[in-house]
Scaffold this active site. Structure first.
Site, PDB file in Angstrom:
ATOM      1  N   ARG A  69     -33.767   3.968 -62.807  1.00  0.00           N
ATOM      2  CA  ARG A  69     -33.922   5.339 -62.293  1.00  0.00           C
ATOM      3  C   ARG A  69     -35.407   5.605 -62.041  1.00  0.00           C
ATOM      4  O   ARG A  69     -35.788   6.247 -61.071  1.00  0.00           O
ATOM      5  CB  ARG A  69     -33.328   6.382 -63.259  1.00  0.00           C
ATOM      6  CG  ARG A  69     -33.657   7.793 -62.820  1.00  0.00           C
ATOM      7  CD  ARG A  69     -32.831   8.930 -63.438  1.00  0.00           C
ATOM      8  NE  ARG A  69     -32.285   8.666 -64.745  1.00  0.00           N
ATOM      9  CZ  ARG A  69     -32.995   8.634 -65.881  1.00  0.00           C
ATOM     10  NH1 ARG A  69     -34.295   8.859 -65.873  1.00  0.00           N
ATOM     11  NH2 ARG A  69     -32.404   8.378 -67.028  1.00  0.00           N
ATOM     12  N   TYR A 124     -31.527  22.577 -40.083  1.00  0.00           N
ATOM     13  CA  TYR A 124     -30.364  21.740 -40.380  1.00  0.00           C
ATOM     14  C   TYR A 124     -29.448  22.515 -41.343  1.00  0.00           C
ATOM     15  O   TYR A 124     -29.912  23.055 -42.352  1.00  0.00           O
ATOM     16  CB  TYR A 124     -30.831  20.416 -41.011  1.00  0.00           C
ATOM     17  CG  TYR A 124     -29.702  19.540 -41.457  1.00  0.00           C
ATOM     18  CD1 TYR A 124     -28.923  18.846 -40.532  1.00  0.00           C
ATOM     19  CD2 TYR A 124     -29.384  19.411 -42.808  1.00  0.00           C
ATOM     20  CE1 TYR A 124     -27.874  18.044 -40.939  1.00  0.00           C
ATOM     21  CE2 TYR A 124     -28.333  18.611 -43.217  1.00  0.00           C
ATOM     22  CZ  TYR A 124     -27.579  17.937 -42.283  1.00  0.00           C
ATOM     23  OH  TYR A 124     -26.536  17.157 -42.694  1.00  0.00           O
ATOM     24  N   ASP A 150     -39.859  18.387 -42.132  1.00  0.00           N
ATOM     25  CA  ASP A 150     -38.699  17.506 -42.000  1.00  0.00           C
ATOM     26  C   ASP A 150     -38.882  16.744 -40.679  1.00  0.00           C
ATOM     27  O   ASP A 150     -38.754  17.322 -39.603  1.00  0.00           O
ATOM     28  CB  ASP A 150     -37.418  18.360 -41.994  1.00  0.00           C
ATOM     29  CG  ASP A 150     -36.145  17.525 -41.879  1.00  0.00           C
ATOM     30  OD1 ASP A 150     -36.221  16.380 -41.389  1.00  0.00           O
ATOM     31  OD2 ASP A 150     -35.074  18.037 -42.261  1.00  0.00           O
ATOM     32  N   LYS A 164     -30.653   8.673 -40.812  1.00  0.00           N
ATOM     33  CA  LYS A 164     -30.644   8.779 -39.349  1.00  0.00           C
ATOM     34  C   LYS A 164     -31.491   7.642 -38.754  1.00  0.00           C
ATOM     35  O   LYS A 164     -31.142   6.498 -38.902  1.00  0.00           O
ATOM     36  CB  LYS A 164     -31.148  10.173 -38.950  1.00  0.00           C
ATOM     37  CG  LYS A 164     -30.552  11.316 -39.801  1.00  0.00           C
ATOM     38  CD  LYS A 164     -29.064  11.529 -39.614  1.00  0.00           C
ATOM     39  CE  LYS A 164     -28.448  12.468 -40.659  1.00  0.00           C
ATOM     40  NZ  LYS A 164     -29.039  13.765 -40.812  1.00  0.00           N
TER      41      LYS A 164
HETATM   42  C1  LIG Z   1     -29.040  14.819 -41.794  1.00  0.00           C
HETATM   43  C2  LIG Z   1     -30.221  15.703 -41.957  1.00  0.00           C
HETATM   44  C3  LIG Z   1     -30.625  16.166 -43.220  1.00  0.00           C
HETATM   45  C4  LIG Z   1     -29.847  15.852 -44.472  1.00  0.00           C
HETATM   46  O1  LIG Z   1     -29.887  14.507 -44.792  1.00  0.00           O
HETATM   47  P1  LIG Z   1     -28.692  13.718 -45.554  1.00  0.00           P
HETATM   48  O2  LIG Z   1     -29.202  12.329 -45.573  1.00  0.00           O
HETATM   49  O3  LIG Z   1     -27.452  13.928 -44.739  1.00  0.00           O
HETATM   50  O4  LIG Z   1     -28.592  14.344 -46.897  1.00  0.00           O
HETATM   51  C5  LIG Z   1     -31.759  16.952 -43.285  1.00  0.00           C
HETATM   52  N1  LIG Z   1     -32.459  17.290 -42.177  1.00  0.00           N
HETATM   53  C6  LIG Z   1     -32.101  16.865 -40.948  1.00  0.00           C
HETATM   54  C7  LIG Z   1     -32.911  17.278 -39.763  1.00  0.00           C
HETATM   55  C8  LIG Z   1     -30.975  16.066 -40.795  1.00  0.00           C
HETATM   56  O5  LIG Z   1     -30.608  15.670 -39.563  1.00  0.00           O
END
Ligand SMILES: *Cc1c(COP(=O)(O)O)cnc(C)c1O
Length: 379
Positions: A46, A98, A170, A195
């Protein structure tokens, strides 16, 4: 080291035991000690794991930071950032956010006494009106989902510096290939590595990158104390994905451009949202802040008919109708009935999510096949 070399070598060293070129998958929870406390830097997975450490160093290198942290999902990474705060603290966030981030902020952290202001940040001077003595953090997402609004990171950083606030960005949609928020003054860069960073739709993961040691120490403490880490196998998959980030992104951008131009000329299409188009309201900021414009595109059909939009996404054959984005394969989504279905029609239409809005994550297939697929579906 230039970016296209960093994707492959950034923060990496060859395995000390056998010289393996790829870091081995250290599928272990614990590590042998010769005497209590006598270990080789690893005690429990962890806290540290060699495969995850290699990935964390790669994240830091790609985002021009000093410290990287990997989490079990993008939301787990955001969760760790908000845990820097305490009851009474306030956050100023972009409003076109998001959905999962919005849910985490409002349905979980508001219950712990943290206050969130969701505002339009296309004009960064809007932010100052919401700053008070309790404000601690500015949360920015750019380009935004699904409207592809672009926020000026440098202008947000100026406000953050002036008032001694943390600026978190982000960077999921843009990736460090297109924009590097740290160089524009951000303190924390966050990713859903699910992504583009992973890039193959086979793993769920989150990432944070920071420059400042004191901030990094706080986040490492939260990562270990809250425990939302990712496993070694997933760390390996994302490390492998990162090695082709630059070539994948180059093709995502080329295909994105061709499709945005094709859709712009289509007689049945009312409007195309892609920051590379000159008629995009934030095109100038996008040009300044991004290297290219990415493969995320939204569009609206003439007449804004809900059923017609559903028919289009059902007819697509090369594009898969699915949530998520950023993989090698092209995906299509209908926000009004999928990601934004829980938001009342009037509310979502205020931010542009009308009934016929379709969002594309343009993949790296042959663009002729992608355009032919759109042609047969739109008709
Ligand atoms: C998918 C996404 C998230 C969340 O991420 P997860 O890996 O699904 O928890 C946060 N911000 C953006 C812009 C995203 O596309």
């Amino acid at each position: 080291m230039k970016f296209n070399t960093k994707t492959i070598h950034g923060g990496q060293e060859h395995d000390k035991a056998y010289g393996a070129v790829m870091p081995p998958i250290y599928q272990t929870s614990t590590y042998a000690q010769s005497t209590p406390g006598g270990h080789k830097g690893f005690e429990y997975s962890r806290t540290h794991n060699p495969t995850r450490n290699a990935l964390e160093k790669a994240f830091a290198s790609l985002e021009n930071g000093n410290y990287g942290l990997a989490f079990g999902s993008g939301l787990a990474a955001i969760d760790a950032v908000i845990k820097l705060l305490k009851p009474g603290d306030e956050v100023i966030s972009t409003n076109d956010l998001y959905g999962g981030t919005y849910r985490l902020f409002t349905s979980i952290f508001e219950n712990f006494g943290i206050k969130f202001h969701f505002i339009g940040m296309e004009n960064a001077s809007n932010i100052e009106g919401y700053v008070n003595e309790n404000t601690k953090l500015i949360w920015v997402e750019t380009p935004t989902n699904p409207m592809m609004n672009i926020i000026d990171i440098e202008a947000c950083a100026e406000v953050a510096k002036k008032h001694d606030l943390i600026l978190a960005v982000d960077n999921t949609f843009a990736t460090p290939y297109l924009q590097q928020p740290m160089d524009l003054g951000a303190d924390i860069v966050m990713h859903s590595a699910t992504k583009y960073l992973g890039g193959h739709s086979d793993v769920v993961m989150g990432a944070l990158v920071v420059k400042d040691k004191a901030l990094a120490d706080k986040l490492y403490f939260i990562q270990n104390a809250s425990g939302a880490v990712c496993g070694p196998q997933d760390s390996f998959l994302v490390l492998r994905g990162l090695k082709t980030l630059h070539v994948r992104m180059q093709r995502h951008c080329e295909n994105g451009k061709a499709i945005a131009e094709y859709l712009s000329k289509h007689p049945k299409i009312e409007r195309v949202y892609w920051p590379g188009l000159e008629n995009h309201p934030n095109h100038e900021i996008a040009k300044r802040q991004m290297k290219d414009f990415g493969g995320m595109i939204s569009f609206v059909t003439k007449g804004d008919n809900f059923e017609e939009a559903i028919k289009i996404v059902e007819k697509l054959k090369v594009f898969t109708l699915a949530e998520s984005l950023g993989g090698v394969e092209s995906l299509a989504g209908h926000p009004a009935s999928m990601t934004h279905a829980s938001i009342p029609k009037e509310e979502r239409e205020k931010s542009g999510v009308v009934d016929s809005l379709i969002r594309l994550s343009v993949g790296i297939e042959d663009v002729d096949d992608l355009i032919a697929d759109l042609e047969q579906a739109i008709g």
